[in-house]
Design an enzyme around this catalytic site. Structure first.
Site, short mmCIF file in Angstrom:
data_model
loop_
_atom_site.label_atom_id
_atom_site.label_comp_id
_atom_site.label_asym_id
_atom_site.label_seq_id
_atom_site.Cartn_x
_atom_site.Cartn_y
_atom_site.Cartn_z
N GLY A 24 0.84 -1.21 0.00
CA GLY A 24 0.00 0.00 0.00
C GLY A 24 0.86 1.25 0.00
O GLY A 24 0.53 2.24 -0.66
N LYS A 46 8.31 -18.98 7.99
CA LYS A 46 9.44 -19.91 7.92
C LYS A 46 8.92 -21.35 7.83
O LYS A 46 8.08 -21.75 8.63
CB LYS A 46 10.27 -19.73 9.20
CG LYS A 46 11.75 -20.04 9.05
CD LYS A 46 12.45 -19.70 10.36
CE LYS A 46 13.94 -19.87 10.24
NZ LYS A 46 14.57 -18.87 9.36
N LYS A 54 16.99 -24.33 12.61
CA LYS A 54 17.50 -23.14 13.31
C LYS A 54 17.43 -23.32 14.83
O LYS A 54 18.34 -22.90 15.55
CB LYS A 54 16.73 -21.89 12.87
CG LYS A 54 17.32 -20.60 13.40
CD LYS A 54 16.77 -19.39 12.67
CE LYS A 54 17.40 -18.10 13.18
NZ LYS A 54 17.01 -16.94 12.38
N HIS A 119 17.75 -4.73 9.38
CA HIS A 119 16.71 -5.57 9.97
C HIS A 119 15.97 -4.84 11.09
O HIS A 119 16.59 -4.17 11.91
CB HIS A 119 17.33 -6.84 10.59
CG HIS A 119 17.88 -7.79 9.57
ND1 HIS A 119 18.24 -9.08 9.86
CD2 HIS A 119 18.11 -7.66 8.24
CE1 HIS A 119 18.69 -9.68 8.76
NE2 HIS A 119 18.63 -8.84 7.77
N GLU A 138 10.10 -10.29 11.59
CA GLU A 138 11.36 -9.69 11.16
C GLU A 138 11.15 -9.01 9.80
O GLU A 138 10.65 -9.64 8.87
CB GLU A 138 12.47 -10.74 11.03
CG GLU A 138 13.81 -10.09 10.69
CD GLU A 138 14.92 -11.10 10.42
OE1 GLU A 138 15.78 -11.26 11.28
OE2 GLU A 138 14.91 -11.72 9.33
N ILE A 152 21.94 -15.43 -3.70
CA ILE A 152 22.95 -16.38 -4.19
C ILE A 152 23.69 -17.04 -3.03
O ILE A 152 23.86 -18.25 -2.98
CB ILE A 152 23.91 -15.64 -5.15
CG1 ILE A 152 23.20 -15.44 -6.48
CG2 ILE A 152 25.21 -16.40 -5.33
CD1 ILE A 152 23.85 -14.49 -7.40
N HIS A 154 22.65 -17.42 -0.03
CA HIS A 154 21.71 -18.29 0.68
C HIS A 154 21.62 -19.65 0.01
O HIS A 154 21.65 -20.69 0.67
CB HIS A 154 20.34 -17.60 0.74
CG HIS A 154 19.39 -18.23 1.70
ND1 HIS A 154 18.53 -19.23 1.33
CD2 HIS A 154 19.15 -18.02 3.01
CE1 HIS A 154 17.81 -19.60 2.38
NE2 HIS A 154 18.17 -18.88 3.42
P1 0O2 Z 1 15.95 -17.91 6.17
O1 0O2 Z 1 14.50 -18.00 6.33
O2 0O2 Z 1 16.54 -19.13 5.58
O3 0O2 Z 1 16.42 -16.64 5.50
P2 0O2 Z 1 21.28 -15.78 12.44
O4 0O2 Z 1 20.04 -16.40 11.89
O5 0O2 Z 1 22.07 -16.67 13.30
O6 0O2 Z 1 22.13 -15.13 11.35
P3 0O2 Z 1 19.55 -13.97 13.92
O7 0O2 Z 1 19.89 -13.37 15.26
O8 0O2 Z 1 18.42 -14.93 13.88
O9 0O2 Z 1 20.90 -14.59 13.39
O10 0O2 Z 1 19.17 -12.80 13.02
P4 0O2 Z 1 19.80 -11.99 11.85
O11 0O2 Z 1 21.18 -12.41 11.52
O12 0O2 Z 1 19.56 -10.55 12.15
O13 0O2 Z 1 18.81 -12.37 10.68
C1 0O2 Z 1 18.56 -13.64 10.29
C2 0O2 Z 1 18.16 -13.62 8.83
O14 0O2 Z 1 18.90 -12.63 8.10
C3 0O2 Z 1 18.51 -14.92 8.17
O15 0O2 Z 1 17.47 -15.81 8.30
C4 0O2 Z 1 18.71 -14.52 6.72
O16 0O2 Z 1 17.48 -14.34 6.06
C5 0O2 Z 1 19.36 -13.18 6.87
N1 0O2 Z 1 20.82 -13.32 6.97
C6 0O2 Z 1 21.59 -13.05 8.04
N2 0O2 Z 1 22.88 -13.27 7.77
C7 0O2 Z 1 22.95 -13.68 6.49
C8 0O2 Z 1 24.03 -14.05 5.61
O17 0O2 Z 1 25.21 -14.05 5.97
N3 0O2 Z 1 23.67 -14.43 4.34
C9 0O2 Z 1 22.39 -14.43 3.90
N4 0O2 Z 1 22.16 -14.81 2.65
N5 0O2 Z 1 21.36 -14.11 4.71
C10 0O2 Z 1 21.63 -13.72 5.97
P5 0O2 Z 1 17.71 -17.38 8.38
O18 0O2 Z 1 17.53 -17.83 9.75
O19 0O2 Z 1 18.96 -17.74 7.67
O20 0O2 Z 1 16.47 -17.92 7.65
#
Ligand code: 0O2
Ligand code: 0O2
Length: 210
Positions: A24, A46, A54, A119, A138, A152, A154
């Site tokens: 919006g 998720k 996780k 974030h 988030e 990429i 990820h």
């Molecule tokens: P999804 O759903 O697979 O994306 P942590 O998860 O340990 O890094 P925290 O405290 O949960 O740490 O939070 P953070 O780091 O602020 O944010 C987590 C999410 O940010 C991750 O989710 C990713 O989506 C993204 N992210 C953080 N660090 C990276 C990184 O180095 N590379 C990429 N590609 N994404 C990142 P999840 O849990 O990975 O889940």
């Protein structure tokens, strides 16, 4: 309905509601012919398999998920320019329909992986048949270039189960640097465009005053 479905229902609702609200904002900018700081919005709950992975990785007991896993509901706003991120964050800070409980600036303080993004953790009220339930959401705000890199990285993390080989890691760091340079370059072009537009407006006004 499984217990997971029941537990995740308010998260699904929050993602759907917030997608509508954030899209919006984009619509309002587009209608007023202003540059929109929001290129696109995505959202997801998720998947259960990722929640379990996780929880294991971060030692989160399953009865603490609602409090300790902040990205069960995740929204992402992708912008064209780095400057748009601040505009979006400022806009989010003025909203009264949720509370911001945490902000993490991985733009000025990038992660060791090379990851850059802004974030915010929101506490968002969902109306349920049992009354109001406040859940954590988030919100990630990043540019198209940051998003390209993160997508990429990820997939590679997924492929290598978090153990990316050192040579690929080094290339990813170089790619992150290239994405950063790309953001800087388009920022400069953006400033030029703005300057050009203000010169045109000034000329038009001078013409009207003749
Ligand atoms: P999804 O759903 O697979 O994306 P942590 O998860 O340990 O890094 P925290 O405290 O949960 O740490 O939070 P953070 O780091 O602020 O944010 C987590 C999410 O940010 C991750 O989710 C990713 O989506 C993204 N992210 C953080 N660090 C990276 C990184 O180095 N590379 C990429 N590609 N994404 C990142 P999840 O849990 O990975 O889940
Ligand atoms: P619109 O109106 O153009 O934004 P749902 O199927 O309901 O769960 P949704 O929103 O369709 O949810 O899908 P999702 O995966 O949450 O969000 C994807 C949205 O992001 C889609 O827009 C995509 O077009 C958009 N998107 C993804 N990558 C890009 C990109 O690189 N550039 C642009 N401009 N948009 C992208 P909508 O919501 O279908 O339509």
């Amino acid at each position: 309905m499984s217990n997971w479905d029941i537990f995740l229902t308010p998260y699904k609702q929050a993602v759907e509601e917030l997608k509508v609200k954030l899209k919006g904002i984009r619509e309002q900018y587009q209608k007023s012919s202003m540059h929109t700081p929001i290129e696109f919005v995505t959202g997801r709950v998720k998947p259960v398999s990722s929640i379990l992975d996780k929880a294991k990785r971060k030692n989160i007991p399953l009865d603490r998920l609602a409090e300790d896993m902040q990205d069960l509901a995740g929204l992402r706003i992708v912008t064209q320019f780095v400057e748009d991120i601040e505009t979006v964050v400022e806009l989010i800070r003025t909203r009264r329909d949720f509370e911001i409980i945490e902000e993490r600036d991985y733009i000025n303080q990038k992660k060791p992986s090379g990851y850059r993004s802004y974030h915010l953790v929101l506490r968002y009220p969902v109306q349920t048949i049992e009354g109001e339930k406040k859940i954590l959401v988030e919100l990630q705000v990043r540019t198209l270039a940051m998003n390209f890199w993160a997508t990429i990285e990820h997939s590679l993390n997924y492929k290598y189960s978090g153990e990316i080989p050192v040579d690929i890691k080094a290339r990813l760091l170089r790619a992150a640097e290239a994405a950063f340079k790309l953001d800087e370059e388009v920022s400069i072009i953006r400033d030029e465009v703005r300057e050009a537009q203000s010169i045109i407006i000034q000329k038009q006004e001078q013409g009207r005053n003749l």
